[in-house]
Design an enzyme around this catalytic site. Structure first.
Site, PDB file in Angstrom:
ATOM      1  N   LEU A  27      -8.671  15.535  62.978  1.00  0.00           N
ATOM      2  CA  LEU A  27      -8.044  16.140  61.809  1.00  0.00           C
ATOM      3  C   LEU A  27      -8.998  17.235  61.364  1.00  0.00           C
ATOM      4  O   LEU A  27     -10.206  16.989  61.240  1.00  0.00           O
ATOM      5  CB  LEU A  27      -7.852  15.116  60.685  1.00  0.00           C
ATOM      6  CG  LEU A  27      -6.729  14.087  60.858  1.00  0.00           C
ATOM      7  CD1 LEU A  27      -6.783  13.055  59.727  1.00  0.00           C
ATOM      8  CD2 LEU A  27      -5.360  14.756  60.887  1.00  0.00           C
ATOM      9  N   ASP A  28      -8.496  18.438  61.137  1.00  0.00           N
ATOM     10  CA  ASP A  28      -9.409  19.518  60.774  1.00  0.00           C
ATOM     11  C   ASP A  28     -10.007  19.275  59.393  1.00  0.00           C
ATOM     12  O   ASP A  28      -9.596  18.372  58.657  1.00  0.00           O
ATOM     13  CB  ASP A  28      -8.742  20.887  60.901  1.00  0.00           C
ATOM     14  CG  ASP A  28      -7.573  21.088  59.943  1.00  0.00           C
ATOM     15  OD1 ASP A  28      -7.635  20.592  58.802  1.00  0.00           O
ATOM     16  OD2 ASP A  28      -6.602  21.750  60.327  1.00  0.00           O
ATOM     17  N   LYS A  29     -10.990  20.096  59.043  1.00  0.00           N
ATOM     18  CA  LYS A  29     -11.762  19.886  57.815  1.00  0.00           C
ATOM     19  C   LYS A  29     -10.880  19.789  56.593  1.00  0.00           C
ATOM     20  O   LYS A  29     -11.128  18.980  55.689  1.00  0.00           O
ATOM     21  CB  LYS A  29     -12.771  21.022  57.655  1.00  0.00           C
ATOM     22  CG  LYS A  29     -13.657  20.897  56.422  1.00  0.00           C
ATOM     23  CD  LYS A  29     -14.604  22.086  56.311  1.00  0.00           C
ATOM     24  CE  LYS A  29     -15.421  22.012  55.021  1.00  0.00           C
ATOM     25  NZ  LYS A  29     -16.288  23.209  54.844  1.00  0.00           N
TER      26      LYS A  29
END
Length: 247
Positions: A110-112
């Site tokens: 999951l991206d930042k």
């Protein structure tokens, strides 16, 4: 040449599967003559071993498979999905400080800026199956956008878009609720392309304000608190394995 049986793997992979080290680290150990199979030193990184019967030792000490661990994290926004970040940013592993198992890895990313359900495991076969595009295991997201989602917008999103020459589609798109200037959508994907939902919305002129993964297959995030982690139950692991075999 026929492929080896499924329980036979290369020696670096065997060390990784037993939770001793990464495959890259294993190759270094093997080349240094520190690894043996059934009492015989093996320096060939392409040597095959049987995971069920081989006795593998490093520096004379036999290594056994680590018990499989399956964890669920409710990832907070602002964490990067990596063990070590060269920029010194907080990572998802900061949430696992009380977990004793070693060699855990996140299953996918999951991206930042994204939140929600993130799985961790030391079971590489399980992780690879979950990430395999052939399983088409659906992943469900709740997404807040910076505009109203009228029928024309929903229809365009359902039809799919082309971004940077790549075709991006969703399994389903459903309007959940709307505010005066924003809306929440439920978007289901069965493939994991980089920043897929954000790119789809961007192509249609919408900005993603929040993105929360709420389910993988039929495994829900539920009421797990932000930043909290828990072990999956045996029934949940079995359920995911069944769903992967069915697809």
């Amino acid at each position: 040449m026929a492929a080896p049986p499924s329980r036979r793997v290369t020696l670096p992979r065997a060390l990784s599967k037993r939770g001793f080290c990464s495959r890259t680290q294993a190759e270094t150990l093997i080349r240094a003559g520190r690894v043996s199979i059934d009492g015989r030193v093996e320096t060939d990184i392409e040597a095959w071993v049987d995971l069920d019967t081989a006795t593998i030792a490093v520096d004379g000490q036999a290594i056994a498979a680590e018990a499989p661990v399956y964890l669920m994290l409710n990832k907070p926004r602002g964490l990067v999905t990596t063990r070590h970040d060269p920029e010194g940013r907080p990572t998802v592993f900061d949430c696992l400080t009380g977990v004793s198992a070693t060699h855990l890895s996140p299953v996918g990313r999951l991206d930042k800026a994204s939140e929600g359900l993130l799985l961790f495991t030391n079971d590489t076969v399980f992780a690879q199956a979950l990430l395999d595009p052939e399983t088409h295991l659906p992943k469900t997201y709740h997404v807040q956008i910076d505009r109203q989602a009228d029928e024309a917008f929903l229809a365009a999103l359902r039809a799919g878009v082309t971004h940077a020459g790549e075709r991006l589609t969703a399994v389903s798109v459903t309007a959940l609720r709307a505010g005066e200037k924003t809306a929440w959508l439920e978007i289901v994907l069965d493939e994991g392309r980089n920043r897929q939902i954000r790119r789809m919305l961007e192509t249609l002129g919408a900005e993603c304000l929040r993105l929360v993964r709420v389910a993988i297959g039929t495994l829900p995030l539920g009421d797990l608190e932000k930043g909290a982690v828990r072990a999956l139950t045996d029934a949940e692991v079995a359920m995911l394995k069944r769903q992967m075999r069915m697809r």
